[in-house]
Scaffold this motif. Structure first.
Motif, PDB file in Angstrom:
ATOM      1  N   ALA A   1       0.820  -1.453  -0.104  1.00 57.86           N
ATOM      2  CA  ALA A   1      -0.107   0.037   0.009  1.00 57.86           C
ATOM      3  C   ALA A   1       0.777   1.212   0.092  1.00 57.86           C
ATOM      4  O   ALA A   1       0.469   2.189  -0.702  1.00 57.86           O
ATOM      5  CB  ALA A   1      -0.911   0.048   1.254  1.00 57.86           C
ATOM      6  N   SER A   2       2.036   1.260   0.624  1.00 56.23           N
ATOM      7  CA  SER A   2       2.855   2.535   0.886  1.00 56.23           C
ATOM      8  C   SER A   2       3.546   2.660  -0.455  1.00 56.23           C
ATOM      9  O   SER A   2       3.575   3.904  -1.021  1.00 56.23           O
ATOM     10  CB  SER A   2       3.807   2.449   2.065  1.00 56.23           C
ATOM     11  OG  SER A   2       4.657   3.348   1.945  1.00 56.23           O
TER      12      SER A   2
ATOM     13  N   ARG B   1       2.958   1.359  -3.245  1.00 58.21           N
ATOM     14  CA  ARG B   1       2.034   1.433  -4.675  1.00 58.21           C
ATOM     15  C   ARG B   1       2.578   0.446  -5.753  1.00 58.21           C
ATOM     16  O   ARG B   1       2.781   0.883  -6.866  1.00 58.21           O
ATOM     17  CB  ARG B   1       1.766   2.881  -5.218  1.00 58.21           C
ATOM     18  CG  ARG B   1       1.221   3.525  -4.124  1.00 58.21           C
ATOM     19  CD  ARG B   1       0.667   4.690  -4.656  1.00 58.21           C
ATOM     20  NE  ARG B   1       0.047   5.643  -3.448  1.00 58.21           N
ATOM     21  CZ  ARG B   1      -0.301   7.064  -3.392  1.00 58.21           C
ATOM     22  NH1 ARG B   1      -0.108   7.695  -4.608  1.00 58.21           N
ATOM     23  NH2 ARG B   1      -0.606   7.639  -2.541  1.00 58.21           N
TER      24      ARG B   1
ATOM     25  N   TYR C   1       2.472  -2.498  -8.329  1.00 60.90           N
ATOM     26  CA  TYR C   1       1.297  -2.730  -9.375  1.00 60.90           C
ATOM     27  C   TYR C   1       1.665  -3.726 -10.162  1.00 60.90           C
ATOM     28  O   TYR C   1       3.075  -4.141 -10.648  1.00 60.90           O
ATOM     29  CB  TYR C   1       0.916  -1.397 -10.052  1.00 60.90           C
ATOM     30  CG  TYR C   1       1.935  -0.614 -10.786  1.00 60.90           C
ATOM     31  CD1 TYR C   1       1.970  -1.027 -12.120  1.00 60.90           C
ATOM     32  CD2 TYR C   1       2.878   0.212 -10.351  1.00 60.90           C
ATOM     33  CE1 TYR C   1       2.872  -0.193 -13.124  1.00 60.90           C
ATOM     34  CE2 TYR C   1       3.704   0.641 -11.111  1.00 60.90           C
ATOM     35  CZ  TYR C   1       3.629   0.418 -12.394  1.00 60.90           C
ATOM     36  OH  TYR C   1       4.757   1.223 -13.461  1.00 60.90           O
TER      37      TYR C   1
ATOM     38  N   SER D   1      -5.305  -4.733  -0.520  1.00 57.43           N
ATOM     39  CA  SER D   1      -3.426  -4.587   0.190  1.00 57.43           C
ATOM     40  C   SER D   1      -3.065  -3.357  -0.524  1.00 57.43           C
ATOM     41  O   SER D   1      -1.896  -2.918  -0.513  1.00 57.43           O
ATOM     42  CB  SER D   1      -3.051  -5.910  -0.535  1.00 57.43           C
ATOM     43  OG  SER D   1      -3.227  -6.978   0.183  1.00 57.43           O
ATOM     44  N   GLY D   2      -3.784  -2.724  -1.516  1.00 60.29           N
ATOM     45  CA  GLY D   2      -3.467  -1.215  -2.113  1.00 60.29           C
ATOM     46  C   GLY D   2      -2.402  -1.582  -3.492  1.00 60.29           C
ATOM     47  O   GLY D   2      -1.812  -0.894  -3.546  1.00 60.29           O
TER      48      GLY D   2
ATOM     49  N   GLY E   1      -1.746  -1.877  -7.211  1.00 58.05           N
ATOM     50  CA  GLY E   1      -2.465  -1.261  -8.487  1.00 58.05           C
ATOM     51  C   GLY E   1      -2.618  -2.232  -9.497  1.00 58.05           C
ATOM     52  O   GLY E   1      -1.720  -3.504  -9.485  1.00 58.05           O
TER      53      GLY E   1
ATOM     54  N   ARG F   1      -7.133   0.478  -7.982  1.00 57.96           N
ATOM     55  CA  ARG F   1      -6.688   1.554  -8.580  1.00 57.96           C
ATOM     56  C   ARG F   1      -6.182   1.213  -9.969  1.00 57.96           C
ATOM     57  O   ARG F   1      -5.185   0.481  -9.809  1.00 57.96           O
ATOM     58  CB  ARG F   1      -5.795   2.266  -7.758  1.00 57.96           C
ATOM     59  CG  ARG F   1      -6.486   3.274  -6.619  1.00 57.96           C
ATOM     60  CD  ARG F   1      -7.261   4.420  -7.428  1.00 57.96           C
ATOM     61  NE  ARG F   1      -7.779   5.323  -6.069  1.00 57.96           N
ATOM     62  CZ  ARG F   1      -6.956   6.474  -6.041  1.00 57.96           C
ATOM     63  NH1 ARG F   1      -6.043   6.917  -6.279  1.00 57.96           N
ATOM     64  NH2 ARG F   1      -7.687   7.131  -4.812  1.00 57.96           N
TER      65      ARG F   1
ATOM     66  N   TRP G   1      -2.154   8.629  -9.169  1.00 56.45           N
ATOM     67  CA  TRP G   1      -1.899   7.976  -8.193  1.00 56.45           C
ATOM     68  C   TRP G   1      -0.789   6.943  -8.024  1.00 56.45           C
ATOM     69  O   TRP G   1       0.069   6.952  -7.244  1.00 56.45           O
ATOM     70  CB  TRP G   1      -3.110   7.204  -7.643  1.00 56.45           C
ATOM     71  CG  TRP G   1      -3.128   6.477  -6.614  1.00 56.45           C
ATOM     72  CD1 TRP G   1      -3.171   6.355  -5.227  1.00 56.45           C
ATOM     73  CD2 TRP G   1      -3.020   4.845  -6.608  1.00 56.45           C
ATOM     74  NE1 TRP G   1      -3.280   5.576  -4.396  1.00 56.45           N
ATOM     75  CE2 TRP G   1      -2.781   4.445  -5.130  1.00 56.45           C
ATOM     76  CE3 TRP G   1      -2.646   4.076  -7.595  1.00 56.45           C
ATOM     77  CZ2 TRP G   1      -2.683   3.247  -4.801  1.00 56.45           C
ATOM     78  CZ3 TRP G   1      -2.331   2.482  -7.238  1.00 56.45           C
ATOM     79  CH2 TRP G   1      -2.112   2.299  -6.041  1.00 56.45           C
TER      80      TRP G   1
END
Length: 561
Positions: free
Chosen positions: A386-387, A389, A391, A409-410, A412, A451, A505
């Motif tokens: 999450a911190s 990011r 992906y 879990s954030g 991407g 996202r 983002w």
């Protein structure tokens, strides 16, 4: 006192992207000063128009945040468009016509003929058609996917590839029924050629980069992610994304010639053979600080993380799928180092942990559902997803469970609807109707809260973001229109958000760009027509880009009709 605007755009259809989800179109004017948005809306903008303000009447045209292509191989796309012999499918619809193009071509100053753009989905498989062409000159022709190339016999001789050469991890060397070379090299095997090619002259690369920058600005693009520059460039696309190219971008930024906001992922392993040791060694070299050590504004150019290839692509049989696919009924595999599936999964986890500990972002190429799920689980187990990011790039899914775990879990997701459109029929044949129907589940990702960004993956597909938006809305292919009830369709405004606000983002830059709001960077794209409704989304192609602003300065403009 309120400062006066340098530029004001009035009578516009302003899509601010201020509201998460569908996007917003609640304004008709925007004002700019000192590279930032000064005011938005018909009540606020007149208050900041002064005697020296340039006022543009948009005549109802849409104003959107500058487009952020979150996966665009800038260096390779520049060379493909402005540095190599282009292979236009219309002019070379079969291998015989392609051979004729090469017969007429002039070698470069290094003595090689380099072409790019053939697509076996259109002209058929490569089975040795170019082996005998131009026997006195080495020839290399890169394909449209970036995962294959073909060479002639002289090139094979120059690079030392013979019938006894073993393919590297994650690579395929094409052979005929008798075991003889066809000149085709796929994925990790491309490095055998790319590593032996003379480097692209700096002057050629610089001119191509600047020409591509003008081209992208003319399409309304103000930001991009360059996904893979560095010492392992020989294992990706045409091999032009070298450490020298990385440094040239820095030189352009310092000379104020770079106007595209550019985020870079480093490449320490190519399309096969990734391991934690090579990533550790690459990071220990200090390359990740290349731009910060030179005092380059990170809002313009920054190194964000590391690109990792977990697998290849379905069309090469190198995507790792949970179930067999393709003509050879293969499942593919991870292309990282390891003697077994378990060892490769563990090594992928170690690679991602190394990147995470360095405080960097991981962009993970995973095209098979098994590869995607292994990468997601590795991120959840061993990183602060999450911190950072982290992906997934491209991504296939066997179930919605992985999507839900990504959202929680954030993690991407960056994918490419225009590739699905262009290669759709080949993918449908390889994967079957059910799996192809689940391909790029954008609505499911949106509902789960993932996202996601939409990108071109140029030079694999066109940089024209309008085509990407249409492909995401319609979900058709070149041969087959999308189904009206396709459950994974998204709206045009959702697609635009994925190329503006959500792309910012991914860049850790949502405070700077991607929305039209006071204080945000004045990166803007003005269209000649209002934003179309989804039922006529193809009208977007009739809407010209009449003005592109980067940090408030015009980098592309044409007269309003």
């Amino acid at each position: 006192m309120t400062p006066s605007a340098e530029l004001a755009i009035v009578n516009a259809d302003v899509l601010t992207m201020a509201a998460h989800g569908q996007g917003a179109s609640a304004s008709d004017a925007v004002a700019v000063a000192s590279g930032r948005i000064l005011a938005v809306g018909k009540d606020a903008v007149p208050e900041v128009i002064g005697p020296d303000t340039t006022v543009i009447d948009a005549r109802g045209g849409a104003v959107v945040p500058g487009i952020n292509d979150s996966h665009l191989h800038f260096t390779a796309a520049a060379m493909a468009a402005f540095g190599y012999i282009p292979v236009d499918p219309a002019a070379a619809p079969d291998w015989t016509a392609l051979a004729s193009v090469i017969e007429r071509a002039q070698p470069g100053e290094d003595g090689w003929i380099r072409a790019r753009g053939w697509d076996d989905a259109l002209i058929g498989p490569a089975t040795g058609q170019l082996l005998s062409v131009r026997p006195e000159v080495p020839v290399v022709a890169f394909d449209a996917t970036g995962h294959r190339l073909v060479v002639n016999r002289e090139a094979l001789r120059r690079v030392g590839v013979t019938s006894s050469t073993a393919p590297p991890i994650g690579g395929v060397i094409g052979r005929d029924a008798d075991g003889e070379l066809t000149g085709l090299l796929q994925d990790g095997a491309m490095e055998l050629v790319n590593a032996a090619l003379p480097p692209v002259p700096r002057s050629v690369l610089r001119d191509a980069m600047l020409a591509m920058q003008r081209h992208l600005h003319a399409q309304g693009i103000t930001s991009l992610t360059e996904p893979g520059l560095g010492p392992a460039s020989a294992g990706l696309l045409d091999g032009s994304g070298s450490t020298a190219a990385l440094r040239l971008l820095g030189d352009l930024a310092l000379a104020r010639d770079l106007t595209l906001r550019t985020t870079v992922l480093l490449l320490f392993s190519g399309t096969g053979g990734a391991d934690a040791a090579s990533v550790e060694a690459g990071l220990a070299s200090g390359l990740a600080a290349e731009y910060s050590d030179r005092g380059i504004d990170p809002a313009l150019l920054r190194i964000a993380g590391v690109k990792v290839f977990a697998d290849g692509i379905p069309r090469s049989g190198t995507a790792w799928m949970a179930e067999p696919y393709g003509d050879h009924c293969t499942r593919g595999s991870l292309v990282v180092v390891g003697r077994s599936e378990e060892e490769r999964v563990a090594e992928l986890g170690r690679i991602l942990e190394v990147i995470d500990r360095a405080g960097l972002q991981a962009g993970i190429h995973a095209t098979g559902d098994a590869a995607t799920e292994a990468a997601v689980e590795a991120l959840i187990r061993g990183t602060d997803a999450a911190s950072r990011r982290h992906y997934i790039i491209h991504g296939a899914f066997s179930s919605h469970r992985t999507i839900e775990r990504m959202a929680a879990s954030g993690i991407g997701y960056s994918t490419n609807p225009l590739i699905r459109h262009g290669a759709g029929e080949a993918m449908r044949r390889l994967l079957g109707e059910e799996r192809f129907g689940r391909h790029q589940p954008l609505r499911s990702a949106s509902k789960a809260g993932v996202r996601f960004t939409l990108a071109s993956d140029a030079p694999v597909a066109s940089t024209d973001w309008r085509e990407t938006v249409i492909a995401a809305v319609r979900r058709g292919t070149r041969a087959t229109p999308g189904a009206d009830r396709d459950p994974e369709r998204i709206s045009g405004r959702q697609a635009l958000r994925a190329m503006t606000a959500d792309a910012s983002w991914q860049d850790h830059a949502e405070h700077l760009k991607g929305r039209i709001a006071p204080g945000m960077a004045a990166d803007l794209c003005i269209l000649s027509h209002p934003w179309p409704n989804d039922d006529v989304i193809e009208d977007l192609l009739e809407s010209d880009i009449v003005l592109t602003l980067a940090a408030g300065l015009p980098v592309h403009e044409r007269a309003l009709l």
